[in-house]
Design a protein around this motif. Structure first.
Motif, mmCIF file in Angstrom:
data_model
loop_
_atom_site.group_PDB
_atom_site.id
_atom_site.type_symbol
_atom_site.label_atom_id
_atom_site.label_comp_id
_atom_site.label_asym_id
_atom_site.label_seq_id
_atom_site.Cartn_x
_atom_site.Cartn_y
_atom_site.Cartn_z
ATOM 1 N N PHE A 182 11.223 -5.457 11.108
ATOM 2 C CA PHE A 182 11.239 -4.006 10.892
ATOM 3 C C PHE A 182 12.558 -3.422 11.391
ATOM 4 O O PHE A 182 12.574 -2.576 12.299
ATOM 5 C CB PHE A 182 10.044 -3.347 11.612
ATOM 6 N N ALA A 242 14.497 -1.278 10.184
ATOM 7 C CA ALA A 242 14.682 0.163 9.956
ATOM 8 C C ALA A 242 14.109 1.004 11.105
ATOM 9 O O ALA A 242 14.424 2.188 11.239
ATOM 10 C CB ALA A 242 14.034 0.577 8.645
ATOM 11 N N VAL A 243 13.251 0.374 11.906
ATOM 12 C CA VAL A 243 12.711 1.069 13.080
ATOM 13 C C VAL A 243 13.324 0.390 14.304
ATOM 14 O O VAL A 243 12.887 -0.669 14.733
ATOM 15 C CB VAL A 243 11.165 0.982 13.110
ATOM 16 N N ALA A 264 -5.206 -2.831 12.123
ATOM 17 C CA ALA A 264 -6.009 -3.827 11.406
ATOM 18 C C ALA A 264 -5.088 -4.873 10.770
ATOM 19 O O ALA A 264 -4.298 -4.552 9.898
ATOM 20 C CB ALA A 264 -6.849 -3.141 10.330
ATOM 21 N N TRP A 269 -5.582 -7.335 8.753
ATOM 22 C CA TRP A 269 -5.733 -7.687 7.326
ATOM 23 C C TRP A 269 -4.967 -6.737 6.419
ATOM 24 O O TRP A 269 -4.250 -7.199 5.520
ATOM 25 C CB TRP A 269 -7.217 -7.780 6.956
ATOM 26 N N HIS A 270 -5.084 -5.446 6.657
ATOM 27 C CA HIS A 270 -4.407 -4.504 5.770
ATOM 28 C C HIS A 270 -2.898 -4.477 6.023
ATOM 29 O O HIS A 270 -2.101 -4.523 5.102
ATOM 30 C CB HIS A 270 -4.911 -3.079 6.013
ATOM 31 N N THR A 271 -2.535 -4.370 7.303
ATOM 32 C CA THR A 271 -1.147 -4.060 7.623
ATOM 33 C C THR A 271 -0.209 -5.246 7.419
ATOM 34 O O THR A 271 0.913 -5.069 6.956
ATOM 35 C CB THR A 271 -1.068 -3.494 9.055
ATOM 36 N N GLY A 331 -0.442 -5.199 -1.707
ATOM 37 C CA GLY A 331 -0.358 -4.156 -2.730
ATOM 38 C C GLY A 331 -1.212 -4.419 -3.962
ATOM 39 O O GLY A 331 -1.277 -3.586 -4.867
ATOM 40 N N GLY A 344 -3.359 -4.890 -10.994
ATOM 41 C CA GLY A 344 -2.061 -5.555 -10.858
ATOM 42 C C GLY A 344 -1.941 -6.350 -9.574
ATOM 43 O O GLY A 344 -2.644 -6.072 -8.598
ATOM 44 N N GLY A 345 -1.034 -7.320 -9.585
ATOM 45 C CA GLY A 345 -0.853 -8.213 -8.441
ATOM 46 C C GLY A 345 0.094 -7.657 -7.394
ATOM 47 O O GLY A 345 0.325 -6.442 -7.303
ATOM 48 N N SER A 380 2.696 -6.183 -4.997
ATOM 49 C CA SER A 380 3.825 -5.255 -5.143
ATOM 50 C C SER A 380 4.683 -5.187 -3.879
ATOM 51 O O SER A 380 5.775 -4.646 -3.907
ATOM 52 C CB SER A 380 3.334 -3.853 -5.528
ATOM 53 N N PHE A 381 4.162 -5.720 -2.753
ATOM 54 C CA PHE A 381 4.954 -5.714 -1.516
ATOM 55 C C PHE A 381 5.647 -7.075 -1.353
ATOM 56 O O PHE A 381 4.993 -8.112 -1.487
ATOM 57 C CB PHE A 381 4.069 -5.506 -0.269
ATOM 58 N N ARG A 418 6.908 -8.855 1.454
ATOM 59 C CA ARG A 418 7.034 -8.889 2.912
ATOM 60 C C ARG A 418 7.803 -10.135 3.350
ATOM 61 O O ARG A 418 7.421 -11.255 2.974
ATOM 62 C CB ARG A 418 5.656 -8.892 3.574
ATOM 63 N N TRP A 444 7.680 -11.578 6.125
ATOM 64 C CA TRP A 444 6.844 -12.485 6.923
ATOM 65 C C TRP A 444 5.836 -13.271 6.081
ATOM 66 O O TRP A 444 5.158 -14.137 6.596
ATOM 67 C CB TRP A 444 6.133 -11.699 8.038
ATOM 68 N N PHE A 459 5.525 -5.139 15.323
ATOM 69 C CA PHE A 459 4.987 -3.858 14.849
ATOM 70 C C PHE A 459 4.190 -3.140 15.949
ATOM 71 O O PHE A 459 4.392 -1.943 16.193
ATOM 72 C CB PHE A 459 4.109 -4.097 13.611
#
Lengths: 199, 218
Positions: free
Chosen positions: B5, B7-8, B48, B50-52, B57, B62-63, B65-66, B68, B70, B90
């Protein structure tokens, strides 16, 4: 599944009682599962909390126009403030907590979007905590609610609730009384008061 | 640590309600007292897993879109380790005290139950080390009893005793992992515990199975 055995709080509490599991578990209430079950987040929290069984929260939101679990980050200050009132009134969630069972939208493709999403959810709940704390401190709603049920603190109301009278005694009492006098439930006024703490 | 990350650059700070910085808190001021407790103590926020970190995406139309960083390694265990590094970066940058996971989020399934258990054990070791280094804690763990195709007809309520037993063994390992990491709670979600049609279902029996399953778990 079309019919889920833990579809809502009341169903789950019944199941836990029926099968002698109630002392071992508490409920983890998810906002979006509440709306999918045709209920509201605050209703599910209130049902669990009234049973002394609100253990933890999956903090997210759904979309009433979509029939699936959208698991969006919580940004609706009304809903989160109602949630924080229930949580504060039961003296917190610990050892449970507020878990962001939420994901960014398909089009929010940057890793930084994950920060924006969590910051929004955390700020919404933090602001709600401040509002709910003040409403509770000021007793503006709790006083009204207490007054609304005050006919049960003495006389026939107290006798009914303590089990001292049955249908026959109640009938006798009613026959000796005049007709009941209606009281306003004041929903709009209370909504305005609630709003006055938000903005 | 600024690997995933960039950008942060530093931990998100509280800047007050007039801040226009999108990477700042306007209300969440961790140590601010509200009544007798701090905001952090009241709110007990958790991320969470699983989501983060696992979300890509995908939606029903659709399949992925992110993209990542990692999630790019081709070996599943390498991917899991990089994901864990990203997760703790994070948590620290967000300034959150807790996280939650399913067993299959933090460790990939192997080609046998024993291999899946081994993978989980390896990842729990790594999580334990990172928790110690960062002070981040586990709010709750849980077992993913809905993703694998064997659970299409339920886990605890599956009519096949072999599948019910597999689910129970998976829960045993997930509880052990949660305990090992000092998890403050353990969660059950019965996402596949239900039915589609009464034409093939003994509702009473399924509820008895679910109850038996939960009794076994404590």
């Amino acid at each position: 599944m079309k019919h889920q055995y833990d579809s809502d709080a009341a169903t789950t509490l019944y199941f836990l009682k029926e099968y002698d599991l109630i002392d071992e578990f508490k409920l983890n209430i998810e906002a979006n599962h509440a709306t999918l079950a045709g209920s509201s987040f605050e209703h599910e929290l209130a049902v669990a909390s009234a049973a002394g069984k609100l253990g933890s929260v999956d903090a997210n939101r759904g979309d009433l126009l979509l029939g699936w679990d959208t698991d969006q980050f919580p940004t609706d200050i009304y809903s989160t403030t109602m949630a924080m009132m229930i949580i504060l009134n039961q003296n917190g969630l610990a050892p449970g907590g507020l878990n962001f069972d939420a994901h960014v939208r398909r089009s929010s493709i940057d890793p930084t979007d994950l920060f924006y999403a969590h910051i929004g959810g955390m700020d919404t709940f933090a602001k709600s905590l401040l509002i709910a704390h003040q409403i509770i401190e000021d007793k503006v709603l709790s006083k009204f609610v207490e007054e609304r049920y005050s006919s049960h603190t003495s006389g026939i109301g107290a006798q009914i609730m303590s089990g001292k009278v049955g249908l026959e005694e109640v009938e006798k009492w009613v026959l000796n009384e005049k007709n009941p006098v209606l009281q306003s439930a004041r929903q709009e006024m209370l909504e305005n008061i609630f709003n006055s703490y938000i903005f | 640590m600024s690997k995933y990350f960039p950008a942060v650059a530093k931990q998100i700070q509280y800047e007050g309600k007039d801040s226009k910085n999108p990477l700042a808190f306007r209300y969440y001021n961790k140590n601010q007292k509200v009544g007798s407790k701090t905001m952090a103590e009241h709110l007990r926020f958790a991320v969470a897993w699983w989501h983060t970190f696992m979300g890509d995406g995908t939606d029903m139309f659709g399949g992925t879109s992110f993209q990542r960083e990692w999630r790019k390694a081709s070996n599943p265990m390498d991917r899991a380790k990089k994901t864990m590094e990203a997760a703790f970066e994070f948590f620290q940058k967000l300034g959150v005290d807790y996280y939650c996971f399913h067993d299959r989020d933090i460790a990939p399934e192997g080609d046998s139950f024993a291999k899946s258990c081994k993978n989980l054990e390896t990842m729990v070791e790594m999580a334990k080390k990172l928790q110690k280094e960062t002070g981040v804690k586990l709010l709750w763990g849980t077992a993913n009893l809905f993703g694998n195709a064997i659970y299409t007809q339920g886990a605890a309520t599956n009519p096949d005793a072999h599948i019910m037993a597999t689910a129970a063994a998976q829960v045993k390992n997930a509880i052990d992992a949660t305990k090992e990491l000092g998890g403050e709670n353990y969660v059950f979600w019965g996402g596949r515990e239900g039915y589609e049609t009464l034409l093939n279902t003994d509702l009473k029996k399924e509820q008895e199975k679910l109850a038996r399953f939960l009794h076994m778990a404590f």
